[in-house]
Design a protein around this motif. Structure first.
Motif, PDB file in Angstrom:
ATOM      1  N   GLN A 177       0.838  -1.196   0.000  1.00  0.00           N
ATOM      2  CA  GLN A 177       0.000   0.000   0.000  1.00  0.00           C
ATOM      3  C   GLN A 177       0.873   1.245   0.000  1.00  0.00           C
ATOM      4  OE1 GLN A 177      -3.775  -0.277   2.567  1.00  0.00           O
ATOM      5  NE2 GLN A 177      -2.295  -1.481   3.711  1.00  0.00           N
ATOM      6  N   TRP A 178       0.456   2.229  -0.764  1.00  0.00           N
ATOM      7  CA  TRP A 178       1.196   3.479  -0.879  1.00  0.00           C
ATOM      8  C   TRP A 178       0.303   4.638  -0.441  1.00  0.00           C
ATOM      9  CZ3 TRP A 178       6.320   3.440  -2.459  1.00  0.00           C
ATOM     10  CH2 TRP A 178       6.784   2.237  -3.006  1.00  0.00           C
ATOM     11  N   ALA A 179       0.940   5.739  -0.096  1.00  0.00           N
ATOM     12  CA  ALA A 179       0.202   6.935   0.315  1.00  0.00           C
ATOM     13  C   ALA A 179       0.955   8.167  -0.155  1.00  0.00           C
ATOM     14  CB  ALA A 179       0.040   6.963   1.836  1.00  0.00           C
ATOM     15  N   ARG A 180       0.262   9.292  -0.175  1.00  0.00           N
ATOM     16  CA  ARG A 180       0.878  10.571  -0.542  1.00  0.00           C
ATOM     17  C   ARG A 180       1.038  11.428   0.701  1.00  0.00           C
ATOM     18  NH1 ARG A 180       2.922  11.411  -5.833  1.00  0.00           N
ATOM     19  NH2 ARG A 180       1.743  10.062  -7.249  1.00  0.00           N
ATOM     20  N   LEU A 181       2.192  12.061   0.833  1.00  0.00           N
ATOM     21  CA  LEU A 181       2.431  12.995   1.920  1.00  0.00           C
ATOM     22  C   LEU A 181       2.552  14.410   1.379  1.00  0.00           C
ATOM     23  CD1 LEU A 181       5.107  11.174   4.144  1.00  0.00           C
ATOM     24  CD2 LEU A 181       2.662  11.403   4.580  1.00  0.00           C
ATOM     25  N   PRO A 182       2.083  15.402   2.126  1.00  0.00           N
ATOM     26  CA  PRO A 182       2.236  16.796   1.691  1.00  0.00           C
ATOM     27  C   PRO A 182       3.704  17.130   1.457  1.00  0.00           C
ATOM     28  CG  PRO A 182       0.771  16.651   3.587  1.00  0.00           C
ATOM     29  CD  PRO A 182       1.381  15.301   3.420  1.00  0.00           C
ATOM     30  N   GLY A 183       3.986  17.759   0.334  1.00  0.00           N
ATOM     31  CA  GLY A 183       5.341  18.179   0.036  1.00  0.00           C
ATOM     32  C   GLY A 183       6.211  17.118  -0.590  1.00  0.00           C
ATOM     33  N   GLU A 184       5.674  15.907  -0.762  1.00  0.00           N
ATOM     34  CA  GLU A 184       6.443  14.820  -1.369  1.00  0.00           C
ATOM     35  C   GLU A 184       5.915  14.549  -2.778  1.00  0.00           C
ATOM     36  OE1 GLU A 184       9.113  13.353  -0.189  1.00  0.00           O
ATOM     37  OE2 GLU A 184       9.050  14.489   1.684  1.00  0.00           O
ATOM     38  N   LEU A 185       6.825  14.502  -3.735  1.00  0.00           N
ATOM     39  CA  LEU A 185       6.431  14.252  -5.121  1.00  0.00           C
ATOM     40  C   LEU A 185       6.075  12.792  -5.356  1.00  0.00           C
ATOM     41  CD1 LEU A 185       9.090  16.436  -6.988  1.00  0.00           C
ATOM     42  CD2 LEU A 185       6.708  17.016  -6.461  1.00  0.00           C
ATOM     43  N   SER A 186       6.807  11.911  -4.714  1.00  0.00           N
ATOM     44  CA  SER A 186       6.605  10.474  -4.928  1.00  0.00           C
ATOM     45  C   SER A 186       5.798   9.877  -3.776  1.00  0.00           C
ATOM     46  CB  SER A 186       7.948   9.758  -5.023  1.00  0.00           C
ATOM     47  OG  SER A 186       8.727  10.289  -6.082  1.00  0.00           O
ATOM     48  N   PRO A 187       5.045   8.806  -4.053  1.00  0.00           N
ATOM     49  CA  PRO A 187       4.317   8.138  -2.970  1.00  0.00           C
ATOM     50  C   PRO A 187       5.274   7.461  -1.994  1.00  0.00           C
ATOM     51  CG  PRO A 187       4.174   6.861  -4.997  1.00  0.00           C
ATOM     52  CD  PRO A 187       4.825   8.155  -5.362  1.00  0.00           C
ATOM     53  N   VAL A 188       4.801   7.249  -0.781  1.00  0.00           N
ATOM     54  CA  VAL A 188       5.588   6.586   0.263  1.00  0.00           C
ATOM     55  C   VAL A 188       4.806   5.372   0.755  1.00  0.00           C
ATOM     56  CG1 VAL A 188       6.646   8.764   0.959  1.00  0.00           C
ATOM     57  CG2 VAL A 188       4.584   7.954   2.142  1.00  0.00           C
ATOM     58  N   PRO A 189       5.476   4.436   1.412  1.00  0.00           N
ATOM     59  CA  PRO A 189       4.739   3.298   1.979  1.00  0.00           C
ATOM     60  C   PRO A 189       3.670   3.776   2.954  1.00  0.00           C
ATOM     61  CG  PRO A 189       7.109   2.887   2.044  1.00  0.00           C
ATOM     62  CD  PRO A 189       6.935   4.318   1.639  1.00  0.00           C
ATOM     63  N   MET A 190       2.542   3.085   2.964  1.00  0.00           N
ATOM     64  CA  MET A 190       1.467   3.436   3.888  1.00  0.00           C
ATOM     65  C   MET A 190       1.967   3.474   5.323  1.00  0.00           C
ATOM     66  SD  MET A 190      -1.666   4.290   4.348  1.00  0.00           S
ATOM     67  CE  MET A 190      -2.489   3.897   2.785  1.00  0.00           C
ATOM     68  N   GLU A 191       2.888   2.587   5.682  1.00  0.00           N
ATOM     69  CA  GLU A 191       3.425   2.561   7.041  1.00  0.00           C
ATOM     70  C   GLU A 191       4.042   3.902   7.425  1.00  0.00           C
ATOM     71  OE1 GLU A 191       6.365  -0.180   9.859  1.00  0.00           O
ATOM     72  OE2 GLU A 191       6.263  -0.558   7.708  1.00  0.00           O
ATOM     73  N   VAL A 192       4.763   4.528   6.498  1.00  0.00           N
ATOM     74  CA  VAL A 192       5.368   5.832   6.759  1.00  0.00           C
ATOM     75  C   VAL A 192       4.282   6.864   7.030  1.00  0.00           C
ATOM     76  CG1 VAL A 192       6.697   7.726   5.745  1.00  0.00           C
ATOM     77  CG2 VAL A 192       7.470   5.363   5.459  1.00  0.00           C
ATOM     78  N   ALA A 193       3.254   6.869   6.196  1.00  0.00           N
ATOM     79  CA  ALA A 193       2.177   7.848   6.353  1.00  0.00           C
ATOM     80  C   ALA A 193       1.436   7.663   7.671  1.00  0.00           C
ATOM     81  CB  ALA A 193       1.205   7.729   5.178  1.00  0.00           C
ATOM     82  N   LEU A 194       1.185   6.406   8.060  1.00  0.00           N
ATOM     83  CA  LEU A 194       0.458   6.145   9.301  1.00  0.00           C
ATOM     84  C   LEU A 194       1.284   6.550  10.519  1.00  0.00           C
ATOM     85  CD1 LEU A 194      -1.055   2.629   8.470  1.00  0.00           C
ATOM     86  CD2 LEU A 194      -2.176   4.859   8.264  1.00  0.00           C
ATOM     87  N   LEU A 195       2.565   6.193  10.527  1.00  0.00           N
ATOM     88  CA  LEU A 195       3.421   6.553  11.658  1.00  0.00           C
ATOM     89  C   LEU A 195       3.616   8.060  11.739  1.00  0.00           C
ATOM     90  CD1 LEU A 195       6.068   3.687  11.461  1.00  0.00           C
ATOM     91  CD2 LEU A 195       4.419   4.072  13.303  1.00  0.00           C
ATOM     92  N   GLN A 196       3.689   8.707  10.594  1.00  0.00           N
ATOM     93  CA  GLN A 196       3.836  10.159  10.601  1.00  0.00           C
ATOM     94  C   GLN A 196       2.574  10.823  11.140  1.00  0.00           C
ATOM     95  OE1 GLN A 196       6.645  11.844   8.137  1.00  0.00           O
ATOM     96  NE2 GLN A 196       5.302  13.373   7.230  1.00  0.00           N
ATOM     97  N   ARG A 197       1.425  10.264  10.807  1.00  0.00           N
ATOM     98  CA  ARG A 197       0.156  10.798  11.327  1.00  0.00           C
ATOM     99  C   ARG A 197       0.117  10.698  12.849  1.00  0.00           C
ATOM    100  NH1 ARG A 197      -5.621   8.507   9.265  1.00  0.00           N
ATOM    101  NH2 ARG A 197      -4.881   9.501   7.344  1.00  0.00           N
ATOM    102  N   LEU A 198       0.550   9.565  13.392  1.00  0.00           N
ATOM    103  CA  LEU A 198       0.534   9.376  14.843  1.00  0.00           C
ATOM    104  C   LEU A 198       1.569  10.260  15.540  1.00  0.00           C
ATOM    105  CD1 LEU A 198       0.066   5.496  15.002  1.00  0.00           C
ATOM    106  CD2 LEU A 198      -1.686   7.276  15.275  1.00  0.00           C
ATOM    107  N   SER A 199       2.718  10.446  14.915  1.00  0.00           N
ATOM    108  CA  SER A 199       3.750  11.313  15.495  1.00  0.00           C
ATOM    109  C   SER A 199       3.325  12.775  15.476  1.00  0.00           C
ATOM    110  CB  SER A 199       5.065  11.147  14.727  1.00  0.00           C
ATOM    111  OG  SER A 199       5.591   9.855  14.902  1.00  0.00           O
TER     112      SER A 199
END
Length: 305
Positions: free
Chosen positions: A66-88
């Protein structure tokens, strides 16, 4: 379980920092491998600026589901990165592993820099060494896990792979943290029809119809986990046992504890408790947390990761 061989992660100059920051190799030193799995590998590490001990998780690009988009990032990132960043971003929780940083590795995947308690081992190893836990001990851990999951759900995340291997125990303080959000997803009220978690922790509705709801999946997995803690092993190994949903207690367990486990392991999802109802169950209300620590700390395993 984790492979404890001293394998080194060979990093090359293609490791780039997000948003043009300093590259990984100028900020962190990578050490021996701590574990491996279908996702990739986890290594010990150190932050060069202050010597902080960290865990470095390498995620292979071809293993990312699973992939996700983060603000300011051109390329998608793993969903795990997006979820952990949301919690942090909302301050984190003491019962949830914190992601300190992440990097993309050109052509090879991603590196996640995670906090690492100085003396810890996963709950699988903890139970393997100690055997079935006392109900005092199990209650202390279980309360922390449920409260951490309340935080996770409140901020729009579902873990989807709650099990003993994804809980780490600080053997000095008996504090626990939920790790590995690689099977996680954004929380939603509609059913999920994909599952990357562990089958023996999955509920009957997934086995039979490949569909489940976030909370009822989580609560079923918690029932399996609590049984594991007080009996020393999981209750179900085969699909037919999961579908039957009748755990057989192999050790002497109080009626109150049995009732909570069986409630969590209700065949019908709508009959399972919520996280809030788990915390107000009579078994959870009995015993003092401070007493648990005093009673059981002397018998902690001496070894740690």
């Amino acid at each position: 379980m984790f492979d404890k061989r001293a394998v080194e992660l060979k990093l090359e100059e293609e490791v780039r920092g997000k948003n043009g920051k300093e590259p990984f190799c100028s900020q962190y030193r990578c050490g021996p491998q701590l574990g491996s799995g279908g996702f990739g590998s986890v290594f010990s590490g150190q932050r060069l600026s202050d010597g902080l001990q960290v865990a470095i998780k390498q995620i292979s690009g071809d293993k990312i589901q699973q992939w996700a988009r983060l603000p300011g990032e051109l390329s998608p990132v793993p969903m795990e990165v997006a979820l952990l960043q949301r919690l942090s971003a909302v301050g984190g929780h003491p019962g949830v592993i914190r992601m300190l940083d992440w990097f993309e590795v050109e052509g090879r995947g991603f590196l996640l820099v995670l906090e690492r308690p100085p003396q810890c081992q996963d709950l699988f190893d903890f139970i393997t060494e100690k055997g079935a836990l006392s109900e005092h001990f199990a209650r202390r851990f279980f309360r922390q896990i449920v409260e951490a999951l309340q935080f996770v759900h409140a901020h729009g995340v579902v873990h989807r792979d709650i099990k003993d291997e994804n809980i780490v125990v600080d053997t000095r303080t008996l504090e626990v943290k939920i790790i590995d959000f690689g099977s996680g997803a954004p929380l939603k009220e509609t059913p999920y029809r994909e599952f990357e978690g562990t089958r023996v922790y999955s509920p009957p509705e997934w086995i039979q119809s490949q569909s489940y709801q976030a909370v009822s999946l989580t609560v079923w997995s918690l029932g399996v986990l609590l049984f594991d803690m007080v009996c020393g092993d999981i209750p179900f190994e085969r699909d037919k046992e999961i579908i039957k949903a009748k755990p057989i207690f192999t050790r002497r367990v109080s009626k109150e504890c049995q009732s909570l486990i069986c409630w969590c392991l209700s065949y019908h999802p709508e009959k399972r408790p919520t996280l809030e109802e788990i915390l107000t169950h009579p078994w959870m209300q009995s015993g003092e947390v401070g007493g648990d620590l005093q009673e059981d700390h002397s018998s902690l395993p001496s070894q740690s990761l």
